[in-house]
Design a protein around this motif. Structure first.
Motif, PDB file in Angstrom:
ATOM      1  N   GLU A 186       0.811  -1.205   0.000  1.00  0.00           N
ATOM      2  CA  GLU A 186       0.000   0.000   0.000  1.00  0.00           C
ATOM      3  C   GLU A 186       0.850   1.264   0.000  1.00  0.00           C
ATOM      4  OE1 GLU A 186      -3.815  -1.983   2.311  1.00  0.00           O
ATOM      5  OE2 GLU A 186      -2.250  -0.972   3.437  1.00  0.00           O
ATOM      6  N   ARG A 187       1.989   1.211   0.670  1.00  0.00           N
ATOM      7  CA  ARG A 187       2.886   2.362   0.698  1.00  0.00           C
ATOM      8  C   ARG A 187       3.868   2.367  -0.467  1.00  0.00           C
ATOM      9  NH1 ARG A 187       3.397   5.450   5.333  1.00  0.00           N
ATOM     10  NH2 ARG A 187       2.192   4.781   7.153  1.00  0.00           N
ATOM     11  N   ASP A 188       3.924   1.254  -1.194  1.00  0.00           N
ATOM     12  CA  ASP A 188       4.845   1.109  -2.318  1.00  0.00           C
ATOM     13  C   ASP A 188       6.294   1.254  -1.861  1.00  0.00           C
ATOM     14  OD1 ASP A 188       5.612   0.610  -4.918  1.00  0.00           O
ATOM     15  OD2 ASP A 188       5.435   2.709  -5.548  1.00  0.00           O
ATOM     16  N   ILE A 189       6.644   0.500  -0.816  1.00  0.00           N
ATOM     17  CA  ILE A 189       7.998   0.520  -0.275  1.00  0.00           C
ATOM     18  C   ILE A 189       8.471  -0.913  -0.042  1.00  0.00           C
ATOM     19  CG2 ILE A 189       7.762   2.775   0.847  1.00  0.00           C
ATOM     20  CD1 ILE A 189       7.222   1.310   3.464  1.00  0.00           C
ATOM     21  N   PRO A 190       9.768  -1.126   0.119  1.00  0.00           N
ATOM     22  CA  PRO A 190      10.285  -2.468   0.398  1.00  0.00           C
ATOM     23  C   PRO A 190       9.878  -2.942   1.791  1.00  0.00           C
ATOM     24  CG  PRO A 190      12.018  -1.009  -0.411  1.00  0.00           C
ATOM     25  CD  PRO A 190      10.843  -0.141  -0.068  1.00  0.00           C
ATOM     26  N   ARG A 308      -3.685  -3.093  -3.664  1.00  0.00           N
ATOM     27  CA  ARG A 308      -2.969  -1.849  -3.987  1.00  0.00           C
ATOM     28  C   ARG A 308      -3.847  -0.656  -3.636  1.00  0.00           C
ATOM     29  NH1 ARG A 308       0.031   1.735  -4.220  1.00  0.00           N
ATOM     30  NH2 ARG A 308       1.553   2.259  -5.816  1.00  0.00           N
ATOM     31  N   ILE A 309      -3.760  -0.214  -2.410  1.00  0.00           N
ATOM     32  CA  ILE A 309      -4.565   0.917  -1.934  1.00  0.00           C
ATOM     33  C   ILE A 309      -3.626   1.909  -1.281  1.00  0.00           C
ATOM     34  CG2 ILE A 309      -6.435   1.654  -0.433  1.00  0.00           C
ATOM     35  CD1 ILE A 309      -7.507  -1.173  -0.504  1.00  0.00           C
ATOM     36  N   ILE A 310      -3.804   3.163  -1.609  1.00  0.00           N
ATOM     37  CA  ILE A 310      -3.027   4.226  -0.996  1.00  0.00           C
ATOM     38  C   ILE A 310      -4.000   5.365  -0.670  1.00  0.00           C
ATOM     39  CG2 ILE A 310      -1.206   5.936  -1.386  1.00  0.00           C
ATOM     40  CD1 ILE A 310       0.161   4.005  -3.241  1.00  0.00           C
ATOM     41  N   PRO A 311      -3.913   5.987   0.466  1.00  0.00           N
ATOM     42  CA  PRO A 311      -2.846   5.883   1.469  1.00  0.00           C
ATOM     43  C   PRO A 311      -3.267   5.009   2.638  1.00  0.00           C
ATOM     44  CG  PRO A 311      -4.081   7.854   1.850  1.00  0.00           C
ATOM     45  CD  PRO A 311      -4.745   7.171   0.675  1.00  0.00           C
ATOM     46  N   VAL A 312      -2.311   4.675   3.473  1.00  0.00           N
ATOM     47  CA  VAL A 312      -2.574   3.916   4.696  1.00  0.00           C
ATOM     48  C   VAL A 312      -1.687   4.445   5.790  1.00  0.00           C
ATOM     49  CG1 VAL A 312      -3.177   1.830   3.448  1.00  0.00           C
ATOM     50  CG2 VAL A 312      -0.827   2.172   4.168  1.00  0.00           C
TER      51      VAL A 312
END
Length: 314
Positions: A186-190, A308-312
């Motif tokens: 969701e944050r698109d980070i590792p 795939r949801i942003i933001p959280v």
């Protein structure tokens, strides 16, 4: 209040105008940065201190304070809001409550919060964390994750860069792994998963695959996402080795913009949080904020909500 993940849930902060409250607010700002989540700064007031007048939320409606006390409340409110970066959305809420924990739980329910954040000052036995009365009560009763801010925590510049889930072989590991994967997507980070299986001395045949754990938490869509992240290198698994939890985790390196996720003991019952002796021991070594999730916490199935949801928030 549904115990599933929320894409835009608010962050409830247990706030008092002292070091512990400042730490909690800093952590809430760290979680909210780069998201659209609203920060709800909650100050729980004892009824014996403030006379009832319009302005403060209580169990029986709107309650408040005398003119003199209203001035004090305004100073607290203005100071708290001044500590929030201008790009973030925040509001201050004053509540009467039997105790701080009850007030925070009520606020979390009223605002459909995804996380309750509290400060934890250092104590004699825990280096960065000391679980006080309010935090301890929350960790035995909260249906939503509870985040603990280390002593003197200051939000780093920039948003969260990595999430680390710490898990072993006991029941509940699927919640830690699944939520870590979900939040990273969701944050698109590792993400990083730290396995304590070596410390638990479990035979290899008894160790479950990460993909299986992710599926149990959030369905096959999350399982596929976990596999994809592992194959692309966006997710890594580290095996922590040592004589015990403290020794194993003392060797782990941390980023400045990182937080950890821990599971709670099933002794908590249902979907409430309970911080067992194992988690207490792990806290002794950690140098980053920690989010402790309720036992039996489950993520949404793919049919209920896309991954795939942003933001959280954390």
């Amino acid at each position: 209040m549904s115990p599933s993940l929320r894409a835009d849930g608010s962050i409830v902060v247990g706030y008092v105008a002292d070091g512990r409250g400042y730490d909690a607010l800093e952590l809430a700002c760290f979680f909210a940065r780069g998201t659209a989540s609203k920060i709800i700064i909650v100050m729980v007031l004892p009824e014996s201190r403030f006379a009832r007048e319009p302005g403060v939320t209580g169990a029986s409606g709107q309650v408040g304070a005398s003119a003199l006390n209203q001035a004090q409340l305004k100073r607290w409110r203005d100071d708290a809001l001044a500590r929030v970066p201008k790009e973030l959305t925040a509001e201050v809420e004053f509540r009467y409550g039997a105790n701080d924990a009850r007030g925070l739980l009520d606020a979390a329910e009223d605002h459909d919060a995804s996380t309750i954040v509290v400060g934890a000052a250092a104590g004699r036995f825990l280096r960065s964390f000391s679980v006080g009365t309010t935090a301890n009560t929350l960790l035995h009763s909260s249906p939503v994750p509870v985040a603990l801010a280390p002593r003197d925590f200051r939000a780093p510049v920039g948003p969260v860069e990595r999430i680390t889930g710490i898990y072993g072989t006991r029941p509940g590991s699927e919640a830690v792994i699944g939520r870590t994967v979900q939040r990273a997507i969701e944050r698109d980070i590792p993400l990083r998963l730290i396995s304590l299986v070596q410390v638990d001395l479990i035979r290899p045949s008894e160790i479950r695959e990460v993909s299986d754990e992710a599926r149990d938490f959030g369905g096959r869509h999350l399982e596929a996402a976990a596999v994809g992240m592992l194959e692309s290198g966006r997710a890594v698994i580290e095996i922590a080795e040592g004589r015990d939890f403290e020794d194993a985790l003392a060797q782990v390196d941390w980023l400045d913009n990182e937080f950890a996720i821990l599971g709670s003991s099933r002794l908590g019952g249902g979907r409430s949080v309970f911080l067992g002796s194992r988690a207490h021991r792990i806290l002794r070594t950690l140098k980053v904020p920690v989010v402790i999730i309720p036992s039996d916490f489950k993520g949404p199935e793919y049919e209920e909500a896309p991954t795939r949801i942003i933001p959280v928030v954390g």
